[in-house]
Write an enzyme that holds these catalytic residues in place. Structure first.
Site, PDB file in Angstrom:
ATOM      1  N   SER A  50       0.797  -1.218   0.000  1.00  0.00           N
ATOM      2  CA  SER A  50       0.000   0.000   0.000  1.00  0.00           C
ATOM      3  C   SER A  50       0.831   1.272   0.000  1.00  0.00           C
ATOM      4  CB  SER A  50      -0.937   0.000   1.216  1.00  0.00           C
ATOM      5  OG  SER A  50      -0.197  -0.196   2.415  1.00  0.00           O
ATOM      6  N   HIS A  91      -1.112   5.693   6.768  1.00  0.00           N
ATOM      7  CA  HIS A  91      -0.481   5.712   5.446  1.00  0.00           C
ATOM      8  C   HIS A  91      -0.147   7.159   5.072  1.00  0.00           C
ATOM      9  CE1 HIS A  91      -2.238   1.667   5.102  1.00  0.00           C
ATOM     10  NE2 HIS A  91      -1.322   1.456   4.176  1.00  0.00           N
TER      11      HIS A  91
END
Length: 265
Positions: free
Chosen positions: A40, A247
């Site tokens: 990711s 993230h």
């Protein structure tokens, strides 16, 4: 830097075909055939502006691979995918490589070590459970992850024998002490950052053993851009959708990952 690197989603979408983007080469320059592998952090989860055809992989036009390719690559294939492990790279991504590949980027290893589950435990179950989960992730990283990375990197080298490979690592998530008044304890935050150091050290060693280039993003985020940081935060804390939690934001991709990859590509 950020605005100069970003192409609009519409322009990128119109050029995208089956995950491969063909771009104009600079005059007299050798073709750069670039393939983005990984999880990711390479796909750009958290950066928004997602490629519609990428589905649950959540590839972003704002990810460092897309930003770098738009300026440097004559051919670009993005197979990075949210949730990917070393097994996924071997089984689902490595087929994108061949002898014509000249540049490869990858972030991998965090999911193998169960870092997402570790974060869930830390957020929901308190400091003691967090420290135990961090210890488990670090033990896996020290004992098992080196072999998994060695096998993966060897396979990448065999599949793309003419490619320059850049292996990027993971940032510290938290500034400790930081500006956050609520949330998990500073003890947990420090432990999570320590786990990132353990995983990054394993990744760095495996990259060196494979003859690959290692790019370290921790310094970029440590300049006040972590969660609870004193400057603009380039990492999401807990978010909706939850997949974007912990993230990099679009700024984290453009102002941390992109410069480090560019400097080492």
């Amino acid at each position: 830097m950020r605005s100069a690197r970003v192409l609009t989603g519409a322009v990128m979408a119109s050029a995208l075909a089956a995950g491969t983007l063909l771009l104009a080469s600079p005059a007299n320059a050798a073709p750069v055939n670039y393939v983005a592998l990984g999880d990711s952090y390479s796909a750009g989860v958290g950066a928004g502006n997602y490629v519609g055809s990428s589905g649950s992989c959540e590839r972003s036009y704002n990810s460092y691979p897309y930003l770098w390719a738009s300026q440097n690559a004559s051919g670009f294939t993005d197979v990075a995918c949210s949730g990917a492990t070393t097994s996924d790279v071997l089984n689902s991504q490595i087929s994108a490589l061949d002898a014509s590949t000249t540049e490869v980027s990858i972030t991998i290893g965090g999911n193998d070590a169960g870092f997402a589950d570790t974060m869930t435990t830390c957020v929901l179950s308190g400091t003691s459970a967090c420290l135990s989960a961090v210890d488990t992730a670090e033990s896996f990283a020290r004992s098992t992850l080196p072999g998994l990375l060695a096998n993966t990197f060897s396979a990448i080298g065999n599949a793309a024998p003419n490619a320059h490979v850049v292996v990027l690592d993971y940032p510290h998530l938290y500034q400790v002490p930081g500006t956050c008044l609520f949330g998990i304890s500073n003890t947990s935050r420090s432990a999570i950052d320590g786990a990132a150091d353990v995983i990054d050290a394993v990744i760095s060693s495996a990259a060196a053993d494979a003859g690959f280039t290692f790019a370290d993003v921790r310094g970029d985020f440590d300049a006040g851009h972590e969660i609870c940081g004193s400057s603009d935060q380039w990492l999401h804390s807990t978010t909706i959708p939850t997949s974007e939690s912990y993230h990099p934001t679009a700024a984290g991709q453009a102002d941390a990952y992109l410069p480090e990859f560019s400097a080492n590509a």
